[in-house]
Write an enzyme that holds these catalytic residues in place. Structure first.
Site, PDB file in Angstrom:
ATOM      1  N   ARG A 174       0.803  -1.230   0.000  1.00  0.00           N
ATOM      2  CA  ARG A 174       0.000   0.000   0.000  1.00  0.00           C
ATOM      3  C   ARG A 174       0.835   1.278   0.000  1.00  0.00           C
ATOM      4  O   ARG A 174       0.450   2.280  -0.569  1.00  0.00           O
ATOM      5  CB  ARG A 174      -0.929   0.014   1.209  1.00  0.00           C
ATOM      6  N   ASP A 178       4.663 -24.988   1.665  1.00  0.00           N
ATOM      7  CA  ASP A 178       4.973 -25.495   2.997  1.00  0.00           C
ATOM      8  C   ASP A 178       6.498 -25.511   3.007  1.00  0.00           C
ATOM      9  O   ASP A 178       7.103 -26.403   2.428  1.00  0.00           O
ATOM     10  CB  ASP A 178       4.406 -26.898   3.210  1.00  0.00           C
ATOM     11  N   HIS A 179       7.095 -24.476   3.611  1.00  0.00           N
ATOM     12  CA  HIS A 179       8.536 -24.332   3.409  1.00  0.00           C
ATOM     13  C   HIS A 179       9.330 -25.503   3.978  1.00  0.00           C
ATOM     14  O   HIS A 179      10.480 -25.708   3.628  1.00  0.00           O
ATOM     15  CB  HIS A 179       9.059 -22.995   3.949  1.00  0.00           C
ATOM     16  N   HIS A 184       3.306 -28.744   8.604  1.00  0.00           N
ATOM     17  CA  HIS A 184       4.667 -29.281   8.479  1.00  0.00           C
ATOM     18  C   HIS A 184       4.799 -30.719   8.984  1.00  0.00           C
ATOM     19  O   HIS A 184       5.345 -31.584   8.309  1.00  0.00           O
ATOM     20  CB  HIS A 184       5.673 -28.419   9.252  1.00  0.00           C
ATOM     21  N   LYS A 220      16.773 -26.161  19.703  1.00  0.00           N
ATOM     22  CA  LYS A 220      16.163 -26.113  18.372  1.00  0.00           C
ATOM     23  C   LYS A 220      16.597 -27.355  17.606  1.00  0.00           C
ATOM     24  O   LYS A 220      17.786 -27.600  17.420  1.00  0.00           O
ATOM     25  CB  LYS A 220      16.640 -24.866  17.630  1.00  0.00           C
TER      26      LYS A 220
HETATM   27  P1  NAD Z   1       3.802  -8.461   6.848  1.00  0.00           P
HETATM   28  O1  NAD Z   1       2.717  -7.933   7.713  1.00  0.00           O
HETATM   29  O2  NAD Z   1       5.211  -8.158   7.203  1.00  0.00           O
HETATM   30  O3  NAD Z   1       3.568  -7.911   5.363  1.00  0.00           O
HETATM   31  C1  NAD Z   1       2.293  -7.742   4.813  1.00  0.00           C
HETATM   32  C2  NAD Z   1       2.392  -7.007   3.494  1.00  0.00           C
HETATM   33  O4  NAD Z   1       1.071  -6.819   2.966  1.00  0.00           O
HETATM   34  C3  NAD Z   1       3.009  -5.621   3.591  1.00  0.00           C
HETATM   35  O5  NAD Z   1       3.811  -5.432   2.451  1.00  0.00           O
HETATM   36  C4  NAD Z   1       1.781  -4.692   3.559  1.00  0.00           C
HETATM   37  O6  NAD Z   1       2.064  -3.412   3.043  1.00  0.00           O
HETATM   38  C5  NAD Z   1       0.893  -5.447   2.604  1.00  0.00           C
HETATM   39  N1  NAD Z   1      -0.537  -5.098   2.704  1.00  0.00           N
HETATM   40  C6  NAD Z   1      -1.342  -5.145   3.792  1.00  0.00           C
HETATM   41  N2  NAD Z   1      -2.600  -4.750   3.461  1.00  0.00           N
HETATM   42  C7  NAD Z   1      -2.594  -4.484   2.140  1.00  0.00           C
HETATM   43  C8  NAD Z   1      -3.574  -4.060   1.186  1.00  0.00           C
HETATM   44  N3  NAD Z   1      -4.865  -3.845   1.536  1.00  0.00           N
HETATM   45  N4  NAD Z   1      -3.192  -3.909  -0.091  1.00  0.00           N
HETATM   46  C9  NAD Z   1      -1.925  -4.118  -0.463  1.00  0.00           C
HETATM   47  N5  NAD Z   1      -0.950  -4.525   0.365  1.00  0.00           N
HETATM   48  C10 NAD Z   1      -1.275  -4.698   1.655  1.00  0.00           C
HETATM   49  O7  NAD Z   1       3.547 -10.015   6.710  1.00  0.00           O
HETATM   50  P2  NAD Z   1       4.630 -11.182   6.450  1.00  0.00           P
HETATM   51  O8  NAD Z   1       5.255 -11.584   7.734  1.00  0.00           O
HETATM   52  O9  NAD Z   1       5.535 -10.785   5.338  1.00  0.00           O
HETATM   53  O10 NAD Z   1       3.713 -12.403   6.013  1.00  0.00           O
HETATM   54  C11 NAD Z   1       3.122 -12.509   4.720  1.00  0.00           C
HETATM   55  C12 NAD Z   1       2.521 -13.897   4.539  1.00  0.00           C
HETATM   56  O11 NAD Z   1       3.542 -14.857   4.636  1.00  0.00           O
HETATM   57  C13 NAD Z   1       1.479 -14.283   5.593  1.00  0.00           C
HETATM   58  O12 NAD Z   1       0.524 -15.122   4.984  1.00  0.00           O
HETATM   59  C14 NAD Z   1       2.280 -15.089   6.588  1.00  0.00           C
HETATM   60  O13 NAD Z   1       1.485 -16.006   7.306  1.00  0.00           O
HETATM   61  C15 NAD Z   1       3.221 -15.805   5.649  1.00  0.00           C
HETATM   62  N6  NAD Z   1       4.450 -16.260   6.287  1.00  0.00           N
HETATM   63  C16 NAD Z   1       5.363 -15.347   6.756  1.00  0.00           C
HETATM   64  C17 NAD Z   1       6.529 -15.787   7.320  1.00  0.00           C
HETATM   65  C18 NAD Z   1       7.591 -14.818   7.796  1.00  0.00           C
HETATM   66  O14 NAD Z   1       8.678 -15.285   8.136  1.00  0.00           O
HETATM   67  N7  NAD Z   1       7.338 -13.539   7.820  1.00  0.00           N
HETATM   68  C19 NAD Z   1       6.787 -17.167   7.443  1.00  0.00           C
HETATM   69  C20 NAD Z   1       5.850 -18.070   6.965  1.00  0.00           C
HETATM   70  C21 NAD Z   1       4.691 -17.592   6.384  1.00  0.00           C
END
Ligand code: NAD
Length: 500
Positions: A47, A178-179, A241, A346
């Site tokens: 955004r 599923d990493h 996992h 871990k």
């Molecule tokens: P985050 O909150 O850091 O990032 C979310 C992103 O979405 C941001 O770039 C934000 O600007 C954007 N966003 C939010 N609302 C929006 C909208 N209405 N329009 C456009 N963009 C919008 O989240 P994250 O930690 O990066 O996680 C993202 C996904 O990955 C999630 O599904 C999470 O479960 C999954 N995930 C993350 C991790 C991790 O290590 N961070 C690990 C496994 C899975």
């Protein structure tokens, strides 16, 4: 270049944590290895209003742990474009498509598109719908959707999400991440099983007594507390996992090592996964939550003390339980699973415990009345490899046996040539190889399995939370779960002489 892949990546959530910590470094490694070269471009969307220059800086910063010449990093980030985009606003998709088309021509991307949903799952359905209605899906090249976990909160929400996505993408265009499946050693489960006659020929209920999967984390919930409060260990780890690891251990040998054949076997074995009755779930599953403790002079806070966590939270940070596959190969062999936060160490590993010999012929001449169990250990993280525990004669005049650990282990991180899970998964998606992603038929079954346990837990509040100290291996009830069956956890880093 021979290996070069051609595609436009559109990352939704391009400013987020996942994109910075995992996606950009992984794409860069693919670039360094020549998989990405001239014919790729990335549109990052989120955004915030960012300029391309600022976006390039964000990407360079995300690569700080990788050694690379500055001009190589600059050449890489040149392929990145930022587009401020609210995923709920239809008009923004028109702008996105214009940029995508422009880049398609500039880099000759052959209309190949990979959409990566790196943002909150609440938006997955909306994005998928818009990609179709706003004609961002191409007709000439390939369209692939990579979708992050969590995939749903329970069976019903997962099914609803699946239907939303399926209205725009076919099953074979969907890559559900599923990493864990991208980790080297999880893939090596197949190599160990299907590459070794001495192992595969014993891989059944005639020789194996039980299988134990441990996925223990030393850290607490840290900055993921907000998400964790709505998930818990069962949804965060077991439904996905751990179930995937169990599936790889339990499946029949596939006809070939192709994605389609492996999937067929995974789906087949999951059909035999026993779905507990509520009564069985109560008996077969143990939950826990970590309490504060002082470890090595440092006070570790309890789960309930963490920011964003309700001070009376009943969310589980630990699960131990029993899975069973009701088929010819596995009937009667429990798969014990265990995962938790703030545990002693871990470690991710699988311990395959073999049955005892019919009798111990050394009993009359030795003080020991029981031989040690033969155990095949598959180490997944942080070291990778496998070990085999066998009995050998102790040196000396008397006759005593002792367990000997034959270990083959290495630290892939130290070797430096092991692709990170996300790097491998991104390359798989570029290659159209879905082996290491989950199919809906797998997910639907593991959700049904997890739902029963969640429902039982939702009905009865735990009375003893928090019930394990930080730095331990979970609540006592997890040990009792196995003791009740006459078994014990092979992996116990709390022992005076730690298990290797
Ligand atoms: P985050 O909150 O850091 O990032 C979310 C992103 O979405 C941001 O770039 C934000 O600007 C954007 N966003 C939010 N609302 C929006 C909208 N209405 N329009 C456009 N963009 C919008 O989240 P994250 O930690 O990066 O996680 C993202 C996904 O990955 C999630 O599904 C999470 O479960 C999954 N995930 C993350 C991790 C991790 O290590 N961070 C690990 C496994 C899975």
């Amino acid at each position: 270049m021979q290996n070069e892949k051609v595609a436009l990546f559109i990352i939704f959530g391009g400013s987020g944590d996942l994109a910075r910590r995992k996606l950009y470094p992984s794409l860069f490694r693919l670039y360094q290895k020549g998989y990405l070269d001239q014919h790729f471009a990335v549109i990052g969307t989120a955004r915030r209003p960012w300029t391309d220059d600022y976006y390039h800086q964000v990407i360079s910063d995300s690569l700080s742990s990788i050694q690379a010449p500055t001009d190589q990093i600059a050449a890489f980030t040149d392929h990145f474009y930022y587009q401020a985009h609210d995923v709920t606003n239809s008009e923004h998709y028109v702008v996105l498509e214009n940029l995508a088309e422009k880049l398609d021509q500039k880099y000759d991307l052959q209309n190949n598109r990979i959409f990566y949903m790196a943002m909150s799952p609440n938006f997955f359905g909306t994005i998928a719908k818009h990609l179709k209605t706003e004609n961002i899906l191409t007709t000439a090249g390939f369209n692939r959707l990579i979708i992050e976990k969590p995939f749903g909160h329970d069976y019903n929400s997962a099914e609803e999400l699946n239907e939303q996505i399926r209205s725009s993408f076919t099953e074979n265009q969907i890559y559900r991440i599923d990493h864990y499946l991208g980790k080297e050693m999880v893939q090596n489960i197949s190599a160990i099983r299907f590459g070794n006659n001495i192992i595969e020929s014993l891989w059944n209920n005639r020789y194996i007594d039980n299988i134990q999967i441990t996925l223990s984390e030393a850290l607490g919930v840290e900055e993921r507390a907000g998400y964790y409060e709505s998930a818990g260990a069962m949804r965060d780890m077991v439904q996905n996992h751990i179930s995937q690891i169990a599936t790889l251990l339990a499946m029949e040998p596939p006809v070939s090592f192709s994605a389609a054949d492996i999937r067929r076997e995974k789906i087949k074995v999951l059909r035999s996964l026993h779905i507990d009755t509520p009564e069985e779930a109560r008996r077969n599953f143990v939950r826990g939550q970590y309490a504060a403790a002082t470890v090595d002079g440092t006070r570790l806070e309890s789960y309930r003390e963490a920011t964003q966590v309700n001070s009376e939270s009943n969310v589980e940070t630990f699960v131990a339980g029993k899975m069973e596959f009701e088929n010819y190969r596995w009937a009667g062999v429990p798969f014990y699973v265990r995962t938790g936060k703030r545990l002693a160490k871990k470690e991710t590993r699988v311990d395959v415990v073999f049955k005892q010999l019919p009798m111990n012929i050394f009993e009359t001449i030795s003080d020991e009345d029981k031989l040690s169990d033969n155990v095949l250990t598959i180490y997944v993280e942080p070291t990778e490899g496998f070990g085999l525990r066998v009995n050998a004669k102790r040196l000396g005049q008397g006759f005593e046996t002792r367990p000997v650990d034959l270990d083959f282990r290495h630290s892939a991180a130290a070797a430096g040539n092991n692709p990170e899970a996300y790097e491998r998964l991104l390359l798989d998606a570029l290659n159209g190889d879905s082996t290491n992603f989950t199919h809906w038929d797998e997910l639907s079954q593991t959700w049904k399995f997890a739902d029963v346990v969640e429902k039982v837990w939702a009905e009865t509040k735990p009375t003893d939370f928090p019930n394990y100290p930080s730095g331990s291996m979970g609540p006592v009830a997890a040990d009792k779960l196995l003791q009740r069956d006459g078994r014990y956890w092979i992996y116990n880093p709390m022992q005076a002489t730690p298990d290797k």
